[in-house]
Design an enzyme around this catalytic site. Structure first.
Site, PDB file in Angstrom:
ATOM      1  N   LEU A  27      -1.621   7.669   4.744  1.00 36.39           N
ATOM      2  CA  LEU A  27      -1.291   6.262   4.488  1.00 36.39           C
ATOM      3  C   LEU A  27      -2.569   5.492   4.169  1.00 36.39           C
ATOM      4  CD1 LEU A  27       1.183   5.720   7.468  1.00 36.39           C
ATOM      5  CD2 LEU A  27       1.637   6.690   5.183  1.00 36.39           C
TER       6      LEU A  27
ATOM      7  N   ARG B  45      -9.086  -6.963   8.351  1.00 33.50           N
ATOM      8  CA  ARG B  45     -10.253  -7.126   9.222  1.00 33.50           C
ATOM      9  C   ARG B  45     -11.553  -6.693   8.548  1.00 33.50           C
ATOM     10  NH1 ARG B  45      -6.924  -4.104  13.923  1.00 33.50           N
ATOM     11  NH2 ARG B  45      -5.865  -3.346  12.060  1.00 33.50           N
TER      12      ARG B  45
ATOM     13  N   THR C 277       3.394   0.307   8.079  1.00 30.70           N
ATOM     14  CA  THR C 277       3.145   1.754   7.993  1.00 30.70           C
ATOM     15  C   THR C 277       4.424   2.550   7.703  1.00 30.70           C
ATOM     16  OG1 THR C 277       3.138   1.656  10.426  1.00 30.70           O
ATOM     17  CG2 THR C 277       1.024   1.948   9.357  1.00 30.70           C
TER      18      THR C 277
ATOM     19  N   LYS D 278     -41.979   9.231 -14.559  1.00 33.46           N
ATOM     20  CA  LYS D 278     -40.616   9.054 -15.088  1.00 33.46           C
ATOM     21  C   LYS D 278     -40.406   9.935 -16.306  1.00 33.46           C
ATOM     22  CE  LYS D 278     -39.195   7.004 -18.387  1.00 33.46           C
ATOM     23  NZ  LYS D 278     -38.925   6.196 -19.571  1.00 33.46           N
TER      24      LYS D 278
ATOM     25  N   ASN E   7     -46.073   3.793 -22.793  1.00 31.89           N
ATOM     26  CA  ASN E   7     -45.000   4.501 -23.497  1.00 31.89           C
ATOM     27  C   ASN E   7     -44.058   3.576 -24.248  1.00 31.89           C
ATOM     28  OD1 ASN E   7     -44.071   3.495 -21.026  1.00 31.89           O
ATOM     29  ND2 ASN E   7     -42.398   4.972 -20.976  1.00 31.89           N
TER      30      ASN E   7
HETATM   31  C1  UD1 Z   1      -1.744   1.958  13.588  1.00 27.95           C
HETATM   32  C2  UD1 Z   1      -0.555   2.199  14.501  1.00 27.95           C
HETATM   33  C3  UD1 Z   1      -1.057   2.224  15.954  1.00 27.95           C
HETATM   34  C4  UD1 Z   1      -2.102   3.310  16.108  1.00 27.95           C
HETATM   35  C5  UD1 Z   1      -3.253   3.146  15.078  1.00 27.95           C
HETATM   36  C6  UD1 Z   1      -4.126   4.370  15.094  1.00 27.95           C
HETATM   37  C7  UD1 Z   1       1.415   1.178  13.472  1.00 27.95           C
HETATM   38  C8  UD1 Z   1       2.339   0.009  13.476  1.00 27.95           C
HETATM   39  N1  UD1 Z   1       0.411   1.139  14.332  1.00 27.95           N
HETATM   40  O1  UD1 Z   1      -2.252   0.673  13.908  1.00 27.95           O
HETATM   41  O2  UD1 Z   1       0.029   2.473  16.835  1.00 27.95           O
HETATM   42  O3  UD1 Z   1      -2.649   3.280  17.413  1.00 27.95           O
HETATM   43  O4  UD1 Z   1      -2.725   2.999  13.751  1.00 27.95           O
HETATM   44  O5  UD1 Z   1      -5.268   4.215  14.326  1.00 27.95           O
HETATM   45  O6  UD1 Z   1       1.652   2.099  12.737  1.00 27.95           O
HETATM   46  N2  UD1 Z   1      -1.062   1.101   5.789  1.00 27.95           N
HETATM   47  C9  UD1 Z   1      -0.358   1.225   4.607  1.00 27.95           C
HETATM   48  N3  UD1 Z   1       0.537   0.249   4.292  1.00 27.95           N
HETATM   49  C10 UD1 Z   1       0.791  -0.825   5.093  1.00 27.95           C
HETATM   50  C11 UD1 Z   1       0.044  -0.932   6.307  1.00 27.95           C
HETATM   51  C12 UD1 Z   1      -0.870   0.063   6.629  1.00 27.95           C
HETATM   52  O7  UD1 Z   1      -0.536   2.181   3.865  1.00 27.95           O
HETATM   53  O8  UD1 Z   1       1.628  -1.646   4.733  1.00 27.95           O
HETATM   54  C13 UD1 Z   1      -2.071   2.142   6.111  1.00 27.95           C
HETATM   55  C14 UD1 Z   1      -3.475   1.591   6.202  1.00 27.95           C
HETATM   56  O9  UD1 Z   1      -4.155   1.663   4.953  1.00 27.95           O
HETATM   57  C15 UD1 Z   1      -4.120   2.466   7.280  1.00 27.95           C
HETATM   58  C16 UD1 Z   1      -2.942   2.952   8.108  1.00 27.95           C
HETATM   59  O10 UD1 Z   1      -1.771   2.683   7.373  1.00 27.95           O
HETATM   60  O11 UD1 Z   1      -4.790   3.569   6.727  1.00 27.95           O
HETATM   61  C17 UD1 Z   1      -2.901   2.260   9.456  1.00 27.95           C
HETATM   62  O12 UD1 Z   1      -2.785   0.872   9.267  1.00 27.95           O
HETATM   63  P1  UD1 Z   1      -3.547  -0.175  10.184  1.00 27.95           P
HETATM   64  O13 UD1 Z   1      -3.183  -1.532   9.730  1.00 27.95           O
HETATM   65  O14 UD1 Z   1      -4.956   0.177  10.305  1.00 27.95           O
HETATM   66  O15 UD1 Z   1      -2.795   0.114  11.569  1.00 27.95           O
HETATM   67  P2  UD1 Z   1      -3.324  -0.163  13.030  1.00 27.95           P
HETATM   68  O16 UD1 Z   1      -3.120  -1.588  13.348  1.00 27.95           O
HETATM   69  O17 UD1 Z   1      -4.675   0.396  13.210  1.00 27.95           O
HETATM   70 CA    CA Z   2      -6.150   1.298  11.919  1.00 24.15          CA
END
Ligand code: UD1
Ligand code: CA
Length: 458
Positions: free
Chosen positions: A6, A13, A85, A347, A382
Site C-alpha cells: 500500500l 505528516r 488503507t 575533470k 580549456n
Molecule cells: C496503519 C494502520 C495501523 C498500523 C500502522 C503500522 C490502518 C487504519 N492503520 O496506520 O493500525 O499500526 O499502519 O505502520 O490501517 N495508504 C494508502 N491509501 C490510503 C491511506 C494509506 O495507500 O488511503 C498507505 C500509505 O501510503 C502507507 C500505508 O497505507 O504506506 C499506511 O498508511 P498510514 O497512513 O501510514 O497508516 P498509519 O496511520 O501508520
Molecule cells: Ca504509517
C-alpha cells in the site's frame, strides 16, 4: 502468493509535495525497501499508488529493480482517492482473483525483513487470514490490537484511542496475510466509523477474524510517518550495510559518521574512516584507505589513499594518493601510482601512471602521459568562452609552477615548461618552453628613488 504494497497515501505528516513512499532512503524510494523484502517470500508484487504520480513511481521502480536486481513481476494498481488503507487494498482487485492469497504490507515500514515475513507466513500456515502483531514498550502511533485467544477482535487507531486501549502494548505491524475471496466478499460491510472518516483495513481484518501472530521484533516494523523517523530508519539501514561489509573484512572507523548506499561494493582489507560518503555504483578495491571523503559512481583501485576529497563519475587505478582536498570529477581516469594533491581538480582527463599533480592545479579535458610532473599552480585553460579544448601533455614532461596551458595545445614528451609561462603554441619534444617576460634588474634603483623623495621640497 502475491504481495500487495500500500503506497497510495499522501503522508500528511511528511509535509511534502510528493507522496511519502517516493521519499528516498539511501538513494532508493521508500517503497523499494519493502518491495525487495516482500519479493523474497512471494512470487510477484502489486504496488497500490496514487495515479497522479504514476511516472515518478515508474521511474523509481526502474532504479529499484536495478539496485536490488529484481526480476520478478511488479505491477501498479491505482487508488484514485486516498480514502483509507482498505480502499487502497481493494484497488488491487483488477490484478487478483478469488484463488489468490495476498501478503499485504505498508510502503512506510522499510526495515521489514524477509526473514520476519517468512516466519509470519510459517506461523500463520493454518489460517486463511492472519495479522502480524508487535509487542512493544512504545505503542504510540500504532493501532492497538484487541484479541481473544489470538483471534482478532478489534484494532484501535491512535486517533481513535480509548482509555482502555491506551495501555495495550500489542500493536498492528500493518502486515497481513489475506484470502482474496474473503476480502472481496466482506469489504463492503466496513464503514468509515472513525475520526478520520477513512475506510480502515484494520476493520476488515477484525471482520475476517484474523489469526494474530506475535513478534517482539520492533525494529523491523517501525512505521515512517515523519521525516525524523525517516532519518532514524536510514541510519538503521546504513548500520545493516556496515555490519555486512565488516563481516566480509572491511574496517570501519567511527561508523556512526559514515553514509553508504546499497550498490557500493567494498573489498576486504579496506579501511573506511570517519565522515565518508559512498554513493551510487561505487567500487573500492582491496587495501584502500578512505577518510573524510565523498565518492559517487566511481571505481577506486587497490591500495589507494583518499583524504578530504571528492570523487565523482571517475576511475582511479591502484596505489594512487588523492588529497587532502582534491576534486576528481566527470570522466576523470587516473592511472596507477599517481599523486593528486591539495586543491587539485581533475575533470574529464586521462592521467597515465605515475603522474604527479601535487598542488593547486586544474586539469580539464587533458591527456597526461606517464611520469609527467604538473607543477604547483598549473592550469589547463580549456574553455575559450564558447568551446572546450584539449590539452595533451606527453610522457615525462615537466610543467613548471604557475603555468597556464592555453588549449588546444600539446607539450611534447620530456619537454620542460618554465615556471610562470603562458603556453599558447605546441612545444616539441625534448624542448624547453619559456613564455614570460625576461627579468630585468635595475641596480641601485631603490636607493636612488628614496634619496629623490627625501630631497623633494615638502
Ligand atoms: C496503519 C494502520 C495501523 C498500523 C500502522 C503500522 C490502518 C487504519 N492503520 O496506520 O493500525 O499500526 O499502519 O505502520 O490501517 N495508504 C494508502 N491509501 C490510503 C491511506 C494509506 O495507500 O488511503 C498507505 C500509505 O501510503 C502507507 C500505508 O497505507 O504506506 C499506511 O498508511 P498510514 O497512513 O501510514 O497508516 P498509519 O496511520 O501508520
Ligand atoms: Ca504509517
Amino acid at each position: 502468493m502475491k504481495s500487495v504494497i500500500l503506497a497510495a497515501g499522501i503522508g500528511k505528516r511528511f509535509k511534502s509535495q510528493i507522496p511519502k513512499p517516493l521519499h528516498t532512503i539511501l538513494g532508493i524510494s521508500m517503497f523499494g525497501w519493502v518491495l525487495k523484502e516482500a519479493l523474497e517470500v512471494t512470487d510477484e508484487a502489486i504496488v497500490v499508488i496514487n495515479p497522479d504520480f504514476k511516472v515518478e513511481f515508474e521511474n523509481s521502480l526502474d532504479r529499484i529493480k536495478e539496485v536490488f536486481k529484481i526480476e520478478k513481476e511488479v505491477h501498479f494498481a491505482f487508488q484514485n482517492e486516498p480514502t483509507g488503507t482498505l480502499t487502497a487494498l481493494v484497488s488491487a482487485a483488477p490484478l487478483l482473483t478469488g484463488n489468490d492469497t495476498v501478503l499485504v504490507l505498508c510502503a512506510d515500514t522499510p526495515l521489514v525483513t524477509s526473514e520476519l515475513l517468512a516466519e509470519f507466513l510459517k506461523q500463520s500456515e493454518d489460517s486463511p487470514n492472519a495479522i502480524l502483531a508487535v509487542r512493544t514498550e512504545n505503542p504510540t502511533g500504532y493501532g492497538r490490537i484487541i484479541h481473544n485467544d489470538n483471534i482478532l477482535l478489534k484494532i484501535v487507531e491512535e486517533a481513535d484511542l480509548t482509555e482502555e486501549a491506551r495501555s495495550i502494548k500489542l500493536v498492528n505491524s500493518g502486515i497481513y496475510k489475506l484470502n482474496w475471496k474473503d476480502v472481496i466478499e466482506n469489504y463492503a460491510d466496513v464503514r468509515p466509523a472513525n475520526k478520520q472518516n477513512e475506510y480502515y483495513l484494520t476493520d476488515l481484518a477484525s471482520l475476517l477474524k484474523c489469526h494474530v501472530v506475535e513478534t517482539d521484533n520492533e525494529d523491523c516494523l517501525i512505521g515512517v510517518n515523519n521525516r525524523y523517523q525517516l532519518s532514524l530508519v536510514e541510519e538503521n539501514l546504513i548500520d545493516r550495510i556496515i555490519q555486512n561489509l565488516a563481516m566480509e573484512g572491511v574496517r570501519f572507523v567511527k561508523p556512526s559518521t559514515i553514509y553508504i548506499e546499497p550498490l557500493v561494493n567494498i573489498e576486504k582489507d579496506c579501511t573506511i574512516g570517519p565522515n565518508v560518503i559512498l554513493k551510487g555504483n561505487t567500487t573500492i578495491s582491496t587495501g584502500t584507505v578512505i577518510s573524510n571523503s565523498e565518492v559517487e559512481n566511481s571505481t577506486i583501485g587497490k591500495s589507494c589513499t583518499l583524504t578530504f576529497s571528492v570523487v565523482k563519475n571517475s576511475t582511479i587505478a591502484s596505489n594512487t594518493t588523492v588529497g587532502p582536498f582534491a576534486h576528481i570529477r566527470d570522466g576523470a581516469q587516473i592511472g596507477n601510482e599517481c599523486r593528486i594533491g591539495n586543491f587539485v581538480e581533475v575533470k574529464n582527463s586521462k592521467l597515465e601512471d605515475k603522474v604527479k599533480a601535487a598542488h593547486l592545479s586544474y586539469l580539464g579535458d587533458a591527456e597526461v602521459g606517464e611520469d609527467a610532473n604538473i607543477g604547483a599552480g598549473t592550469i589547463t585553460c580549456n574553455f575559450d568562452g564558447k568551446q572546450k579544448h584539449k590539452t595533451v601533455i606527453e610522457k615525462k614532461a615537466f610543467i613548471g609552477s604557475n603555468s597556464s596551458l592555453v588549449a588546444p595545445v600539446k607539450i611534447g614528451a620530456n619537454s620542460m615548461v618554465a615556471a610562470g609561462s603562458v603556453i599558447t603554441k605546441n612545444v616539441p619534444r625534448d624542448s624547453l618552453a619559456i613564455a614570460r617576460a625576461r627579468q630585468e634588474n635595475k641596480e641601485d634603483w631603490v636607493r636612488r628613488y628614496k634619496r629623490r623623495q627625501k630631497d623633494e621640497p615638502k
